[in-house]
Enzyme design. Sequence first.
Site, PDB file in Angstrom:
ATOM      1  N   HIS A  38      33.133  40.868  40.778  1.00  0.00           N
ATOM      2  CA  HIS A  38      32.709  39.487  41.034  1.00  0.00           C
ATOM      3  C   HIS A  38      31.188  39.470  41.086  1.00  0.00           C
ATOM      4  O   HIS A  38      30.573  40.119  41.932  1.00  0.00           O
ATOM      5  CB  HIS A  38      33.317  38.964  42.339  1.00  0.00           C
ATOM      6  CG  HIS A  38      34.782  38.688  42.218  1.00  0.00           C
ATOM      7  ND1 HIS A  38      35.665  38.886  43.260  1.00  0.00           N
ATOM      8  CD2 HIS A  38      35.513  38.235  41.164  1.00  0.00           C
ATOM      9  CE1 HIS A  38      36.889  38.554  42.834  1.00  0.00           C
ATOM     10  NE2 HIS A  38      36.820  38.161  41.574  1.00  0.00           N
TER      11      HIS A  38
ATOM     12  N   GLU B 170      28.594  39.111  44.220  1.00  0.00           N
ATOM     13  CA  GLU B 170      28.764  39.942  45.414  1.00  0.00           C
ATOM     14  C   GLU B 170      27.798  41.129  45.376  1.00  0.00           C
ATOM     15  O   GLU B 170      28.186  42.288  45.272  1.00  0.00           O
ATOM     16  CB  GLU B 170      30.240  40.362  45.524  1.00  0.00           C
ATOM     17  CG  GLU B 170      31.140  39.122  45.659  1.00  0.00           C
ATOM     18  CD  GLU B 170      32.631  39.408  45.489  1.00  0.00           C
ATOM     19  OE1 GLU B 170      33.021  40.578  45.333  1.00  0.00           O
ATOM     20  OE2 GLU B 170      33.416  38.421  45.511  1.00  0.00           O
TER      21      GLU B 170
ATOM     22  N   ARG C 244      30.798  33.862  39.704  1.00  0.00           N
ATOM     23  CA  ARG C 244      31.785  34.878  40.098  1.00  0.00           C
ATOM     24  C   ARG C 244      32.460  35.544  38.893  1.00  0.00           C
ATOM     25  O   ARG C 244      32.727  36.745  38.887  1.00  0.00           O
ATOM     26  CB  ARG C 244      32.854  34.177  40.958  1.00  0.00           C
ATOM     27  CG  ARG C 244      34.141  34.943  41.225  1.00  0.00           C
ATOM     28  CD  ARG C 244      35.073  34.037  42.022  1.00  0.00           C
ATOM     29  NE  ARG C 244      36.428  34.531  42.112  1.00  0.00           N
ATOM     30  CZ  ARG C 244      36.934  35.174  43.182  1.00  0.00           C
ATOM     31  NH1 ARG C 244      36.182  35.440  44.219  1.00  0.00           N
ATOM     32  NH2 ARG C 244      38.187  35.546  43.197  1.00  0.00           N
TER      33      ARG C 244
ATOM     34  N   HIS D 104      34.109  44.589  47.211  1.00  0.00           N
ATOM     35  CA  HIS D 104      33.858  43.144  47.139  1.00  0.00           C
ATOM     36  C   HIS D 104      33.130  42.707  48.406  1.00  0.00           C
ATOM     37  O   HIS D 104      32.971  43.472  49.350  1.00  0.00           O
ATOM     38  CB  HIS D 104      35.186  42.370  47.066  1.00  0.00           C
ATOM     39  CG  HIS D 104      35.921  42.514  45.773  1.00  0.00           C
ATOM     40  ND1 HIS D 104      36.073  41.485  44.882  1.00  0.00           N
ATOM     41  CD2 HIS D 104      36.547  43.575  45.215  1.00  0.00           C
ATOM     42  CE1 HIS D 104      36.765  41.893  43.832  1.00  0.00           C
ATOM     43  NE2 HIS D 104      37.071  43.167  44.011  1.00  0.00           N
TER      44      HIS D 104
ATOM     45  N   GLU E 107      36.250  44.141  51.420  1.00  0.00           N
ATOM     46  CA  GLU E 107      35.357  42.995  51.526  1.00  0.00           C
ATOM     47  C   GLU E 107      34.280  43.407  52.519  1.00  0.00           C
ATOM     48  O   GLU E 107      34.555  43.569  53.710  1.00  0.00           O
ATOM     49  CB  GLU E 107      36.109  41.753  52.032  1.00  0.00           C
ATOM     50  CG  GLU E 107      37.237  41.274  51.111  1.00  0.00           C
ATOM     51  CD  GLU E 107      36.741  40.590  49.845  1.00  0.00           C
ATOM     52  OE1 GLU E 107      35.532  40.283  49.760  1.00  0.00           O
ATOM     53  OE2 GLU E 107      37.556  40.385  48.929  1.00  0.00           O
TER      54      GLU E 107
HETATM   55 ZN    ZN Z   1      35.214  39.585  45.148  1.00  0.00          ZN
END
Ligand code: ZN
Length: 336
Positions: free
Chosen positions: A93, A96, A149, A221, A296
């Site tokens: 993404h 990020e 993204r 991420h 994340e």
């Molecule tokens: Zn992501």
Amino acid sequence: MTFELTSFEDVKKLIDLEKVNQDKIVDGRLNGIDITRLKMCIHQSLDDLASINNATASTFSIGTSYEGREMKAIKISKSGETRPAIWIDANIHAREWITGAVCNYIIDQLLNSNETEIQSWLDEYDFYILPIANPDGYEFTHTTDRFWRKSRSENGSPVGCIGTDLNRNFDFHWLENGGASSNPCSNTFAGNSPFSDSEAANMRDFLTSISSRLVFYLSLHSSGQYILFPTGFDDTPIPQYNTYMSIGNLAAEAHGIRHGTNFTAGSVYNLMYTATGSSMDWTWNALKANLTFTYELRDKGQFGHLLPPDQIYPSATEFMDGLKVIMTELSREYLK
Ligand SMILES: [Zn+2]
């Protein structure tokens, strides 16, 4: 300094602040590598690292993106690629950015850390690390839209929308169960078919080529501070659920020691939302890697994707603390 992001002006101020800070610290180096460089020079720093450490490290491309950029990865191996393999990717993404920086720090530690524990990993495993899995989108976040993204592929949208969510483009329950969108204008557009986008197909092909040795798949991420494991499809626990939960909880504890950062472990479906076609779920299901996690990273929403540069180093070091726990568990017999 703290910001309440209550208006577009505030977001713009924060983007400006981020740029200023980046320019200030661009020459700052740590253990021989500037981990704070967040721009396209990540590719250059990969080459630099590989040339300094050419006995163990070399860069290679897993293929090209839609717009023709190399998907450059680094291989760190003392064995001539015969050992169990570990894969790490970041920035699938585009927006990020913290993930590429943390990825660079991991590479730096593998090559330059004096810690016996980290060095011992290279006696057991071969590492393959892709810091920018979505190079077109990543470039676009620097030139045009900081919050982009997806990939940058033409996707057949009649109104000119662009791009596929590469982390919905893998072939695991692709586009099922509301875990992605069929609307080309959506940020979670799954693509026109599984692996319709070259970035996802390149990852599939490379991961498949090392699948007989692949023991650990890790995808970075941001944000939210979650340690995620399969699946994002539904709430049926995977057979290894208890193992993943216990490793995730141990890692979360370690991530919090340095700065009190609170990470939570769980399946994508249980902790976040329905998400189908992710790289992790596909790797877990199709390639049977022993362990697959999606992280994340920081934060929990205050800055989100605009995480200030002064949080890069703390994010990276606290991440390594938990990675050590995961690596210890990975070496245990029950996971082999
Ligand atoms: Zn992501």
